[in-house]
Design a protein around this motif. Structure first.
Motif, PDB file in Angstrom:
ATOM      1  N   LYS A  47     -72.813 -24.524 -55.991  1.00 46.23           N
ATOM      2  CA  LYS A  47     -71.303 -24.842 -55.437  1.00 46.23           C
ATOM      3  C   LYS A  47     -71.303 -23.114 -55.112  1.00 46.23           C
ATOM      4  CE  LYS A  47     -69.462 -29.106 -56.030  1.00 46.23           C
ATOM      5  NZ  LYS A  47     -67.638 -29.500 -56.166  1.00 46.23           N
ATOM      6  N   ASP A  48     -70.868 -22.132 -56.072  1.00 46.09           N
ATOM      7  CA  ASP A  48     -70.433 -21.016 -55.656  1.00 46.09           C
ATOM      8  C   ASP A  48     -71.565 -19.868 -54.868  1.00 46.09           C
ATOM      9  OD1 ASP A  48     -68.785 -21.293 -56.974  1.00 46.09           O
ATOM     10  OD2 ASP A  48     -69.725 -20.744 -59.264  1.00 46.09           O
ATOM     11  N   LYS A  49     -72.941 -20.218 -55.084  1.00 44.69           N
ATOM     12  CA  LYS A  49     -74.497 -19.933 -54.043  1.00 44.69           C
ATOM     13  C   LYS A  49     -73.931 -19.906 -52.984  1.00 44.69           C
ATOM     14  CE  LYS A  49     -77.249 -19.652 -58.569  1.00 44.69           C
ATOM     15  NZ  LYS A  49     -78.233 -19.928 -58.762  1.00 44.69           N
ATOM     16  N   GLU A  50     -74.307 -18.787 -52.541  1.00 43.23           N
ATOM     17  CA  GLU A  50     -74.312 -18.641 -50.522  1.00 43.23           C
ATOM     18  C   GLU A  50     -75.618 -19.093 -49.784  1.00 43.23           C
ATOM     19  OE1 GLU A  50     -72.342 -14.679 -49.545  1.00 43.23           O
ATOM     20  OE2 GLU A  50     -70.724 -15.563 -50.781  1.00 43.23           O
ATOM     21  N   GLY A  51     -76.677 -18.330 -51.115  1.00 39.97           N
ATOM     22  CA  GLY A  51     -77.493 -18.551 -50.575  1.00 39.97           C
ATOM     23  C   GLY A  51     -78.533 -19.723 -50.277  1.00 39.97           C
ATOM     24  N   PRO A  52     -79.662 -20.137 -49.617  1.00 40.29           N
ATOM     25  CA  PRO A  52     -80.706 -21.215 -49.474  1.00 40.29           C
ATOM     26  C   PRO A  52     -80.717 -21.861 -51.358  1.00 40.29           C
ATOM     27  CG  PRO A  52     -82.166 -19.553 -49.015  1.00 40.29           C
ATOM     28  CD  PRO A  52     -80.730 -18.951 -49.800  1.00 40.29           C
ATOM     29  N   ALA A  53     -80.416 -23.359 -51.294  1.00 36.48           N
ATOM     30  CA  ALA A  53     -80.973 -23.885 -52.663  1.00 36.48           C
ATOM     31  C   ALA A  53     -82.421 -23.682 -53.199  1.00 36.48           C
ATOM     32  CB  ALA A  53     -79.994 -25.705 -52.113  1.00 36.48           C
ATOM     33  N   TRP A  54     -82.693 -24.510 -53.637  1.00 35.43           N
ATOM     34  CA  TRP A  54     -83.785 -24.747 -53.876  1.00 35.43           C
ATOM     35  C   TRP A  54     -85.319 -24.981 -52.372  1.00 35.43           C
ATOM     36  CZ3 TRP A  54     -88.997 -23.238 -55.498  1.00 35.43           C
ATOM     37  CH2 TRP A  54     -89.838 -24.160 -55.244  1.00 35.43           C
ATOM     38  N   ARG A  55     -84.386 -26.808 -52.342  1.00 37.31           N
ATOM     39  CA  ARG A  55     -85.407 -27.144 -51.295  1.00 37.31           C
ATOM     40  C   ARG A  55     -84.711 -26.607 -50.093  1.00 37.31           C
ATOM     41  NH1 ARG A  55     -86.813 -32.970 -53.523  1.00 37.31           N
ATOM     42  NH2 ARG A  55     -86.607 -33.124 -51.041  1.00 37.31           N
ATOM     43  N   PRO A  56     -84.210 -25.405 -49.280  1.00 35.83           N
ATOM     44  CA  PRO A  56     -83.896 -25.334 -47.729  1.00 35.83           C
ATOM     45  C   PRO A  56     -83.310 -26.624 -47.190  1.00 35.83           C
ATOM     46  CG  PRO A  56     -84.572 -24.196 -48.831  1.00 35.83           C
ATOM     47  CD  PRO A  56     -85.071 -24.589 -48.672  1.00 35.83           C
ATOM     48  N   SER A  57     -85.204 -26.424 -46.773  1.00 35.67           N
ATOM     49  CA  SER A  57     -85.401 -27.605 -45.653  1.00 35.67           C
ATOM     50  C   SER A  57     -84.742 -28.834 -45.597  1.00 35.67           C
ATOM     51  CB  SER A  57     -86.686 -27.110 -45.294  1.00 35.67           C
ATOM     52  OG  SER A  57     -87.878 -27.643 -45.888  1.00 35.67           O
ATOM     53  N   GLY A  58     -84.737 -29.496 -47.110  1.00 34.92           N
ATOM     54  CA  GLY A  58     -85.634 -30.829 -46.850  1.00 34.92           C
ATOM     55  C   GLY A  58     -86.036 -31.292 -47.605  1.00 34.92           C
ATOM     56  N   ILE A  59     -87.114 -31.188 -46.610  1.00 36.20           N
ATOM     57  CA  ILE A  59     -88.935 -31.997 -46.858  1.00 36.20           C
ATOM     58  C   ILE A  59     -89.454 -30.845 -47.870  1.00 36.20           C
ATOM     59  CG2 ILE A  59     -90.501 -31.488 -45.842  1.00 36.20           C
ATOM     60  CD1 ILE A  59     -88.710 -30.965 -42.948  1.00 36.20           C
ATOM     61  N   PRO A  60     -89.754 -32.371 -49.343  1.00 37.21           N
ATOM     62  CA  PRO A  60     -90.565 -31.018 -50.428  1.00 37.21           C
ATOM     63  C   PRO A  60     -91.839 -30.038 -49.823  1.00 37.21           C
ATOM     64  CG  PRO A  60     -90.044 -32.900 -50.415  1.00 37.21           C
ATOM     65  CD  PRO A  60     -89.795 -33.013 -49.101  1.00 37.21           C
ATOM     66  N   GLU A  61     -92.289 -30.754 -48.533  1.00 38.03           N
ATOM     67  CA  GLU A  61     -93.848 -30.122 -48.453  1.00 38.03           C
ATOM     68  C   GLU A  61     -93.962 -28.590 -48.057  1.00 38.03           C
ATOM     69  OE1 GLU A  61     -93.221 -32.845 -47.638  1.00 38.03           O
ATOM     70  OE2 GLU A  61     -94.257 -34.683 -48.815  1.00 38.03           O
ATOM     71  N   GLU A  62     -92.983 -28.338 -47.311  1.00 36.81           N
ATOM     72  CA  GLU A  62     -92.619 -27.438 -46.393  1.00 36.81           C
ATOM     73  C   GLU A  62     -91.976 -26.262 -47.328  1.00 36.81           C
ATOM     74  OE1 GLU A  62     -90.307 -27.835 -42.992  1.00 36.81           O
ATOM     75  OE2 GLU A  62     -92.087 -28.999 -41.746  1.00 36.81           O
ATOM     76  N   ASP A  63     -90.924 -26.878 -48.246  1.00 41.84           N
ATOM     77  CA  ASP A  63     -90.601 -25.883 -49.037  1.00 41.84           C
ATOM     78  C   ASP A  63     -91.210 -25.746 -50.670  1.00 41.84           C
ATOM     79  OD1 ASP A  63     -88.222 -26.059 -47.972  1.00 41.84           O
ATOM     80  OD2 ASP A  63     -87.904 -28.076 -49.030  1.00 41.84           O
ATOM     81  N   VAL A  64     -92.346 -26.200 -50.589  1.00 44.30           N
ATOM     82  CA  VAL A  64     -93.233 -26.021 -52.409  1.00 44.30           C
ATOM     83  C   VAL A  64     -94.359 -25.286 -50.915  1.00 44.30           C
ATOM     84  CG1 VAL A  64     -95.588 -26.843 -53.220  1.00 44.30           C
ATOM     85  CG2 VAL A  64     -92.894 -27.779 -53.198  1.00 44.30           C
ATOM     86  N   ARG A  65     -94.351 -25.030 -49.692  1.00 43.96           N
ATOM     87  CA  ARG A  65     -95.409 -24.367 -48.801  1.00 43.96           C
ATOM     88  C   ARG A  65     -94.629 -23.280 -49.208  1.00 43.96           C
ATOM     89  NH1 ARG A  65     -95.852 -26.849 -44.338  1.00 43.96           N
ATOM     90  NH2 ARG A  65     -96.716 -28.847 -45.216  1.00 43.96           N
ATOM     91  N   GLY A  66     -93.753 -23.013 -48.635  1.00 40.38           N
ATOM     92  CA  GLY A  66     -92.361 -21.588 -48.698  1.00 40.38           C
ATOM     93  C   GLY A  66     -92.943 -20.797 -50.026  1.00 40.38           C
TER      94      GLY A  66
END
Length: 136
Positions: A47-66
């Motif tokens: 909650k204290d962090k302003e940056g994106p979470a580990w899975r910012p897009s919510g689509i695991p394939e895209e997040d892992v690919r990124g």
């Protein structure tokens, strides 16, 4: 319930644990209190962090690919650089081998010429000795 031969119901001696007892047993077996505390701690930190979470897009394939693609591109660049260095080293070594072979061929030719010269000198020396022997 079990029935005996007379058709009457016999009392069950081992009843299942109550739902609360079962839940408590599962918590203890899986060490759930510790895991839940750890999850709560992660949630509070997130909650204290302003940056994106580990899975910012919510689509695991895209997040892992990124995450994976930039790493693999970096590895590819490193391997290409390493390959180029190895190829340059190999070309220098190949040139050294060719130069070494040429030097060996030159030395073999020099040895052959010197051998012929020594054979010629030896033949002339024998002839001179024969001439001196004939004169004496």
């Amino acid at each position: 319930m079990e029935t005996n031969p007379g058709g009457r119901s016999a009392p069950v001696t081992s009843l299942p644990l109550s739902p609360q007892e079962e839940t408590q047993a599962l918590k203890e077996e899986g060490n759930l209190p510790l895991l839940l505390e750890s999850l709560d701690k992660l949630e509070k930190e997130g909650k204290d962090k302003e940056g994106p979470a580990w899975r910012p897009s919510g689509i695991p394939e895209e997040d892992v690919r990124g995450v994976v693609v930039p790493y693999l591109l970096k590895q590819r660049k490193f391997l290409q650089k390493s390959l180029k260095e190895k190829q340059e080293t190999n070309s220098h070594l190949a040139a050294a081998v060719v130069a070494g072979r040429q030097r060996i061929a030159e030395l073999e030719e020099q040895i052959r010429r010197q051998k012929e010269e020594w054979q010629g000198v030896a033949i002339e020396g024998r002839k001179m000795m024969e001439t001196f022997d004939d004169l004496s």
